[in-house]
Each structure stands twice: as C-alpha cells, then as structure tokens.
Design an enzyme around this catalytic site. Structure first.
Site, mmCIF file in Angstrom:
data_model
loop_
_atom_site.group_PDB
_atom_site.id
_atom_site.type_symbol
_atom_site.label_atom_id
_atom_site.label_comp_id
_atom_site.label_asym_id
_atom_site.label_seq_id
_atom_site.Cartn_x
_atom_site.Cartn_y
_atom_site.Cartn_z
ATOM 1 C CB SER A 126 -0.865 -0.020 1.264
ATOM 2 O OG SER A 126 -1.277 1.269 1.609
ATOM 3 C CD GLU A 128 -1.906 5.039 4.738
ATOM 4 O OE1 GLU A 128 -1.559 5.186 5.906
ATOM 5 O OE2 GLU A 128 -2.390 5.960 4.056
ATOM 6 C CE1 TYR A 150 -4.091 -1.520 5.820
ATOM 7 C CE2 TYR A 150 -2.751 0.264 4.968
ATOM 8 C CZ TYR A 150 -3.552 -0.833 4.755
ATOM 9 O OH TYR A 150 -3.807 -1.246 3.468
#
Ligand code: G4F
Length: 324
Positions: A126, A128, A150
């Site tokens: 991701s 992220e 996360y």
C-alpha cells in the site's frame, strides 16, 4: 490455471475473481466461515459469480486450515488480499492488525513454500508504506516511513514477500497500490461515505454529513484498473515490485464538491467537520509515479477520477434502498 484469492469477498477480491474467470482460470477464494452463513450481505460483491467460483472457509490467522486448503487447491497463482484495511481502526487497536496483516501474510508465504513452491504470489502492499515521504511523486525506490500501525504491517508484509523471493526463490511480487475506489467500496472509506451522505441529503434523510480532515489529499484510482495491474504482475517473466497510482492528487473537499454538485447541492451547506474523524497522524499527500508499471506491464488507467465518482454517484442513487 488455478488461482487462490484471500480476501475474495472484498472490493478488490471480487473484481479480481471476475477478471480471472474471464481469463479462463479456475478461481478459488478464502472467506470467513461467518461470511458463508450470511451470504446475502457478506458475499454480495460476488453475487454474479458465486456459482462459478470455489469458496473455502478459513481464517488467514489459522495455519492448519490455510495449510489444508492450499495443499488441496495447489494454486498456480495466489493473490493475498485479505487484511484489515481500514487505516483508522489501526489507531484504535494496534495489536489486532498485526495478527491479520503480518502473521496471516507470513503463514500464506510459508505454506506456499512448503506445499506449492511454483505458485506465483501477489502481496497487496500500500501507499501507506511511504507515510511521511520526503520525495514526490513516490516510486519503487522511495524510502518507507509508515505513520500508522497499518502502514507498519504493510511494510512488514512487503519485506516478508521480498524475503521469500530472495531467499527461497518464490515468484513473489508486491503491488504498492494507492487508494482505489469503486461502487463496491466499503462505507467506512471516505469516497463511499461522502457519496452515500450526499444521496441521503438529497433524499431528505440526512441534514449534515460529519467528516474529518477536508484538506487531506489522496491519489485516487479506479479499483477494476488496479486489479488488472495485480494480474499483469504475475504474468511477467520475473517477479518484481510495482507502484500502481494515477499520479494525480485530489482533496476530500474536492470530492465533496463533485458528489454534492452532481445532485444540484452545495456541499458547504451540509458538510461539517467533526474532530472525531481526524487521525492522530495523517500521511503527507501521497502521489505515485507508476512509470514502471506502465512500461513493464503495459498497464493503463481506463477511468478518470471524475468518471469514477460519477459512476459511484449513479450507482448509489440506483441502489440506495439496498445499501450495496
Ligand atoms: O478513505 P480513507 O479511509 O482511506 P485511506 O486511509 O487513505 O486508506 C485506503 O487507501 C490506502 C492506500 O491504498 C490503503 F492502504 C487502505 O487499505 C485504504 O484502502 O481516507 C482517505 C482520506 C484520509 O486522509 C482521511 O483522513 O480521507 C480523510 N478523511 C476525512 N474525513 C476521512 C474522513 N476518511 C474517512 N474514512 N472518514 C472520514 O470521515
């Protein structure tokens, strides 16, 4: 060809299953046992293909049942999409997310190494990972600075995938995907929340929509385009890692404007900021450079941001009663 998809009942899993069926695959998917008992709701995204796919109940955190399924199916390709994917929850419960996102990924890799070492593996990494990135746009060489539990779990999954590729010879790829949305997006994510809220306002059922940071920006793409990139990664001669993004930033405010004005409404009259929806840490505006995927995979974006939002609004209006 046989494919196994963990997280098949989610937005990406359902689009990927449809793509693989079209490509002539035998498609297997892992679902939670509770999802099988509540098919109408939990498996709604798969309703058009339920009779064409094979579903296996298991938790990715349960090594023995995952082992049994992989050994039985012996997939040629495995797409590991199952994860706790809502970033906000990871601030509330930092511990639970490590079990699903890290241990689950490690189990799948280890099981493939033991029972199906020729199987190609895709990991859903991701944007992220980049978190507090100090360069812009980000590509495959940008250092990781995750800013949430996360993001840390996705960085760990990324490195686990590299580890099994480099040390055990697995054909394992990481897709570093930026936000991607569709009519099948869950209601907790901001695109769907805003579009649903605008429709509720239009229908006179909601007076104000409470949101967090309106100035947050994201690189939002279209989910069916992004699952095609996943599949293309596993069709290459060599395993590698790829950024998948549009390269364009849009703000939450802009999203509100498009969604509300498409229904003849002014978002300023209805959208209110509630600090409850702010996150302890926001990533810097992340925007991806997907040149590598475009050159090596011949991957292309087929739907623009505006077209995607219009499609989501139209769908929400047509399916308002059913809450898909
Ligand atoms: O839609 P979001 O919740 O998505 P987020 O956190 O960017 O994560 C998604 O994309 C990642 C990258 O691909 C994935 F890894 C992840 O699994 C997931 O798919 O939030 C988008 C932005 C954030 O900046 C958030 O702070 O919208 C902002 N926002 C403002 N108000 C809100 C709200 N987000 C939510 N969910 N709800 C709000 O009321």
């Amino acid at each position: 060809m046989k494919a196994l998809i963990t997280g098949i009942s989610g937005q990406d899993g359902s689009y990927l299953a449809e793509l693989l069926l079209k490509e002539g695959y035998e498609v297997h998917g892992i679902v939670m046992r509770s999802e099988l008992e509540d098919q109408e709701h939990s498996l709604r995204r798969l309703s058009g293909i339920l009779d064409k796919i094979h579903l296996h109940p298991a938790s990715i955190e349960a090594f023995p049942s995952m082992f049994e399924i992989v050994q039985k199916v012996k997939p040629d390709e495995c797409y590991h999409l199952a994860a706790s994917s809502f970033v906000s929850y990871s601030f509330d419960d930092e511990f639970a997310i490590f079990n699903s996102n890290v241990t689950g990924t490690h189990y799948v890799l280890s099981i493939l190494k033991q029972t199906a070492p020729e199987c190609k593996f895709y990991f859903a990494a991701s944007s992220e990972l980049f978190g507090r990135a100090d360069s812009y746009p980000q590509n495959e060489n940008t250092p990781f600075h995750p800013r949430s539990a996360y993001g840390i779990t996705k960085a760990t999954g990324f490195y686990l995938t590299c580890n099994y590729r480099d040390n055990y010879g697995l054909f394992a790829c990481n897709g570093i995907l930026y936000n991607h949305e569709s009519v099948r997006r869950g209601y907790e994510f901001v695109t769907k929340k805003i579009i649903r809220g605008a429709v509720q306002v239009k229908k006179g059922e909601l007076q104000e929509l409470l949101l967090g940071n309106l100035d947050a920006q994201r690189d939002w793409g279209y989910a069916p385009d992004y699952v095609r990139a996943m599949w293309l990664m596993l069709q290459q001669d060599k395993p590698d890692d790829y950024v998948v993004a549009t390269g364009k930033l849009h703000s939450v405010r802009e999203l509100c404007d498009i969604a509300f004005s498409s229904m003849g409404l002014n978002y300023l009259d209805y959208v209110k900021v509630d600090p409850k929806f702010f996150r302890p840490a926001e990533t810097v505006p992340l925007v991806g450079d997907s040149s590598k995927a475009q050159n090596a995979l011949k991957w292309r974006i087929e739907k623009t941001f505006q077209e995607m939002i219009e499609e989501m609004v139209e769908f929400e209006l047509a399916n308002y009663e059913t809450k898909i």
